[in-house]
Motif scaffolding. Structure first.
Motif, PDB file in Angstrom:
ATOM      1  N   GLN A 223       0.928  -0.950  -0.109  1.00  0.00           N
ATOM      2  CA  GLN A 223       0.495  -0.180   0.026  1.00  0.00           C
ATOM      3  C   GLN A 223       0.505   0.866  -0.318  1.00  0.00           C
ATOM      4  O   GLN A 223       0.311   2.141  -0.564  1.00  0.00           O
ATOM      5  CB  GLN A 223      -0.865   0.174   1.132  1.00  0.00           C
ATOM      6  CG  GLN A 223      -2.275  -1.217   0.852  1.00  0.00           C
ATOM      7  CD  GLN A 223      -2.446  -0.655   2.304  1.00  0.00           C
ATOM      8  OE1 GLN A 223      -1.917  -0.699   3.877  1.00  0.00           O
ATOM      9  NE2 GLN A 223      -3.529  -1.517   2.278  1.00  0.00           N
ATOM     10  N   ILE A 261      -5.142  13.743 -13.657  1.00  0.00           N
ATOM     11  CA  ILE A 261      -5.275  13.118 -12.732  1.00  0.00           C
ATOM     12  C   ILE A 261      -4.751  14.328 -11.541  1.00  0.00           C
ATOM     13  O   ILE A 261      -3.578  14.969 -11.473  1.00  0.00           O
ATOM     14  CB  ILE A 261      -4.336  12.263 -11.693  1.00  0.00           C
ATOM     15  CG1 ILE A 261      -4.299  10.611 -13.446  1.00  0.00           C
ATOM     16  CG2 ILE A 261      -4.800  11.656 -11.548  1.00  0.00           C
ATOM     17  CD1 ILE A 261      -3.946   9.745 -13.385  1.00  0.00           C
ATOM     18  N   LYS A 262      -5.980  15.184 -10.916  1.00  0.00           N
ATOM     19  CA  LYS A 262      -5.756  15.889 -10.192  1.00  0.00           C
ATOM     20  C   LYS A 262      -5.258  14.824  -8.353  1.00  0.00           C
ATOM     21  O   LYS A 262      -5.826  14.301  -8.593  1.00  0.00           O
ATOM     22  CB  LYS A 262      -6.746  16.857  -9.482  1.00  0.00           C
ATOM     23  CG  LYS A 262      -7.139  18.151 -10.751  1.00  0.00           C
ATOM     24  CD  LYS A 262      -6.210  18.153 -11.125  1.00  0.00           C
ATOM     25  CE  LYS A 262      -6.837  19.530 -11.973  1.00  0.00           C
ATOM     26  NZ  LYS A 262      -6.154  21.137 -12.411  1.00  0.00           N
ATOM     27  N   THR A 263      -4.475  15.729  -8.062  1.00  0.00           N
ATOM     28  CA  THR A 263      -3.540  15.209  -6.921  1.00  0.00           C
ATOM     29  C   THR A 263      -2.575  16.318  -6.003  1.00  0.00           C
ATOM     30  O   THR A 263      -2.204  17.429  -6.714  1.00  0.00           O
ATOM     31  CB  THR A 263      -2.534  13.600  -6.984  1.00  0.00           C
ATOM     32  OG1 THR A 263      -1.882  13.379  -6.830  1.00  0.00           O
ATOM     33  CG2 THR A 263      -1.617  15.102  -7.721  1.00  0.00           C
ATOM     34  N   ASP A 264      -3.112  16.003  -4.408  1.00  0.00           N
ATOM     35  CA  ASP A 264      -2.537  16.638  -3.121  1.00  0.00           C
ATOM     36  C   ASP A 264      -1.135  16.460  -3.041  1.00  0.00           C
ATOM     37  O   ASP A 264      -0.205  17.165  -2.698  1.00  0.00           O
ATOM     38  CB  ASP A 264      -3.287  16.296  -2.450  1.00  0.00           C
ATOM     39  CG  ASP A 264      -4.412  17.019  -2.393  1.00  0.00           C
ATOM     40  OD1 ASP A 264      -4.753  17.896  -2.872  1.00  0.00           O
ATOM     41  OD2 ASP A 264      -5.177  16.407  -1.699  1.00  0.00           O
ATOM     42  N   HIS A 282      -7.220  -1.643 -10.415  1.00  0.00           N
ATOM     43  CA  HIS A 282      -7.664  -0.025 -10.187  1.00  0.00           C
ATOM     44  C   HIS A 282      -8.449   0.478 -11.458  1.00  0.00           C
ATOM     45  O   HIS A 282      -8.521   1.549 -11.066  1.00  0.00           O
ATOM     46  CB  HIS A 282      -6.598   0.978  -9.727  1.00  0.00           C
ATOM     47  CG  HIS A 282      -6.316   0.177  -7.801  1.00  0.00           C
ATOM     48  ND1 HIS A 282      -5.565   1.149  -7.580  1.00  0.00           N
ATOM     49  CD2 HIS A 282      -7.498  -0.155  -6.786  1.00  0.00           C
ATOM     50  CE1 HIS A 282      -6.103   0.308  -5.581  1.00  0.00           C
ATOM     51  NE2 HIS A 282      -7.673   0.125  -5.710  1.00  0.00           N
ATOM     52  N   GLU A 337      -9.432   4.147 -11.334  1.00  0.00           N
ATOM     53  CA  GLU A 337      -9.554   4.911  -9.872  1.00  0.00           C
ATOM     54  C   GLU A 337      -8.387   5.482  -9.632  1.00  0.00           C
ATOM     55  O   GLU A 337      -7.418   5.216  -8.704  1.00  0.00           O
ATOM     56  CB  GLU A 337      -9.983   3.867  -9.060  1.00  0.00           C
ATOM     57  CG  GLU A 337     -11.508   3.017  -8.979  1.00  0.00           C
ATOM     58  CD  GLU A 337     -11.194   1.833  -8.067  1.00  0.00           C
ATOM     59  OE1 GLU A 337     -10.639   2.307  -7.324  1.00  0.00           O
ATOM     60  OE2 GLU A 337     -11.450   0.710  -8.436  1.00  0.00           O
ATOM     61  N   ALA A 338      -8.555   7.639 -10.068  1.00  0.00           N
ATOM     62  CA  ALA A 338      -7.472   8.301  -9.516  1.00  0.00           C
ATOM     63  C   ALA A 338      -7.617   8.278  -8.232  1.00  0.00           C
ATOM     64  O   ALA A 338      -5.789   8.639  -8.184  1.00  0.00           O
ATOM     65  CB  ALA A 338      -7.932   9.647 -10.136  1.00  0.00           C
ATOM     66  N   GLU A 339      -8.025   8.016  -7.016  1.00  0.00           N
ATOM     67  CA  GLU A 339      -7.117   7.772  -6.178  1.00  0.00           C
ATOM     68  C   GLU A 339      -6.951   6.986  -5.533  1.00  0.00           C
ATOM     69  O   GLU A 339      -5.186   7.843  -4.834  1.00  0.00           O
ATOM     70  CB  GLU A 339      -8.532   7.991  -4.836  1.00  0.00           C
ATOM     71  CG  GLU A 339      -9.563   7.234  -4.653  1.00  0.00           C
ATOM     72  CD  GLU A 339     -10.333   6.680  -5.698  1.00  0.00           C
ATOM     73  OE1 GLU A 339     -11.489   6.045  -5.900  1.00  0.00           O
ATOM     74  OE2 GLU A 339     -10.775   7.375  -6.777  1.00  0.00           O
ATOM     75  N   HIS A 340      -6.570   6.062  -6.207  1.00  0.00           N
ATOM     76  CA  HIS A 340      -5.790   5.153  -6.151  1.00  0.00           C
ATOM     77  C   HIS A 340      -3.989   5.153  -6.939  1.00  0.00           C
ATOM     78  O   HIS A 340      -3.035   4.647  -7.162  1.00  0.00           O
ATOM     79  CB  HIS A 340      -5.909   3.533  -6.255  1.00  0.00           C
ATOM     80  CG  HIS A 340      -7.389   3.240  -5.328  1.00  0.00           C
ATOM     81  ND1 HIS A 340      -6.970   2.838  -4.253  1.00  0.00           N
ATOM     82  CD2 HIS A 340      -8.230   3.537  -5.809  1.00  0.00           C
ATOM     83  CE1 HIS A 340      -8.146   2.385  -3.366  1.00  0.00           C
ATOM     84  NE2 HIS A 340      -9.349   2.940  -4.475  1.00  0.00           N
ATOM     85  N   ARG A 353       5.369  12.233  -2.909  1.00  0.00           N
ATOM     86  CA  ARG A 353       3.960  12.031  -1.596  1.00  0.00           C
ATOM     87  C   ARG A 353       3.796  13.179  -1.182  1.00  0.00           C
ATOM     88  O   ARG A 353       4.471  14.438  -2.006  1.00  0.00           O
ATOM     89  CB  ARG A 353       4.909  11.316  -0.587  1.00  0.00           C
ATOM     90  CG  ARG A 353       5.602  10.046  -1.065  1.00  0.00           C
ATOM     91  CD  ARG A 353       6.086   9.216   0.796  1.00  0.00           C
ATOM     92  NE  ARG A 353       6.572   8.349   0.391  1.00  0.00           N
ATOM     93  CZ  ARG A 353       6.095   7.200   0.775  1.00  0.00           C
ATOM     94  NH1 ARG A 353       4.846   7.411   0.773  1.00  0.00           N
ATOM     95  NH2 ARG A 353       6.401   6.045   0.578  1.00  0.00           N
TER      96      ARG A 353
END
Length: 353
Positions: A223, A261-264, A282, A337-340, A353
């Protein structure tokens, strides 16, 4: 029982260094698996712990004892090899107790220890047989029994299941896991098979080119991998890696219809190359024709794996539930699934990260 500590362990063959300053703590009673591709140094590291290879520099401790320069017989370890190394002219009972006999242990004590090991490994019906009358799995259990009777502080396993067929490998994985639970002894296990690592280990050590890439529990590595190598090595089928470009505070993926893909995640400047990681489960295949081509579908019962090629020439594996028919050479679209999604620096391969 004892833990194992490596402090700056180095191995050289002449001028060639193959183990590069390994620091590692294996706790008392832990099941630790060394995993990595062929040539990564996992068996060499195991043999250094066993004393079968000299340690060029650094220290190795078993419990409170510094065993760096100790003979193998003085380290309190027992090793199970890939080859069974059984004496063909001896029965199972004689093979299991032979080491004790050579060390002058009284016969009554040998009989007691052999009986206990045979009970643990369910070898009772085979004690009078010779190795040629045993299956591969039974022979490997005899080799493990020979190690058990020594009552070691640490068990060392060097790819013990490599010579077994697929079904026997599964059976023996269960046997070894049960053995660890029953004995509670520290075990160090070498394999190139990440499925064995994931199913057996309390702690996995991922090695590459004589260095430790990451240490953690199976699910920690799955993970939360530190880099692209660990992310690709842990998990079956392997993670998909696609080229991406930083754009507008996200990552654009040309292979997937130029999706943004939007990401933090902390990203480099716009235009920087990024590797995007997506696990097969995913992703999903849809009927829209976007230029992604189905090369092959592997059906495994309730799960299927679709192997695809994108318009950019990159390859994708998609895990599919059920049995929706998809013919080879069909053109499809892929959603995810973009969150993965995970992101890796294209040059260093470090996780962003």
């Amino acid at each position: 029982m004892s833990g194992v500590t490596l402090k700056g362990a180095i191995k050289r063959y002449g001028k060639t260094q193959v183990i590069h300053g390994v620091d590692l703590q294996i706790e008392d009673g832990e099941f630790c698996v060394f995993v990595g591709p062929s040539g990564c140094g996992k068996s060499t590291l195991l043999r250094m712990i066993a004393g079968l290879e000299d340690t060029s520099d650094g220290q190795i401790h078993i419990g409170a004892r510094d065993v760096t320069n100790a003979d193998p017989a003085e380290r309190g370890v027992a090793m199970v090899f890939q080859t069974y190394a059984l004496y063909p002219h001896m029965t199972v009972e004689q093979n299991v107790g032979f080491g004790l006999k050579m060390n002058g242990v009284p016969k009554a004590e040998i009989d007691e220890k052999v009986a206990k090991a045979s009970e643990i490994l369910q070898l009772g019906p085979y004690l009078d047989r010779k190795p040629k009358a045993l299956s591969g799995g039974q022979r490997q259990r005899v080799a493990i029994g020979r190690a058990i009777v020594r009552g070691p502080d640490v068990f060392l396993f060097d790819e013990p299941l490599s010579n077994l067929d697929a079904e026997l490998r599964v059976d023996m994985r269960v046997e070894i896991a049960r053995l660890h639970k029953e004995l509670g002894t520290t075990m160090i296990y070498v394999t190139h098979d990440q499925v064995e690592a994931m199913t057996l280990a309390d702690k996995i050590v991922v090695l590459r080119a004589g260095n430790i890439e990451q240490v953690g529990s199976p699910m920690e590595l799955y993970q939360n991998p530190d880099n692209k190598f660990v992310a690709g090595f842990i998990g079956s089928p392997s993670m998909n890696f696609l080229n991406g470009v930083v754009d507008q505070g996200g990552v654009r993926v040309p292979a997937l219809n130029d999706t943004l893909i939007k990401t933090d995640v902390s990203l480099p400047a716009n235009g920087a190359a990024i590797t995007v990681g997506l696990r097969p489960q995913h992703l999903a295949v849809t009927e829209a024709k976007s230029g992604i081509v189905v090369n092959l579908r592997e059906r495994l019962g309730g799960v299927a794996y679709d192997y695809l090629t994108t318009p950019t020439g990159e390859r994708i594996t998609v895990e599919t539930k059920g049995d929706d028919p998809i013919a080879p050479n069909t053109t499809v679209d892929v959603v995810f699934e973009a969150e993965h999604a995970m992101f890796f620096d294209a040059e260093s391969e470090a996780r962003l990260r």
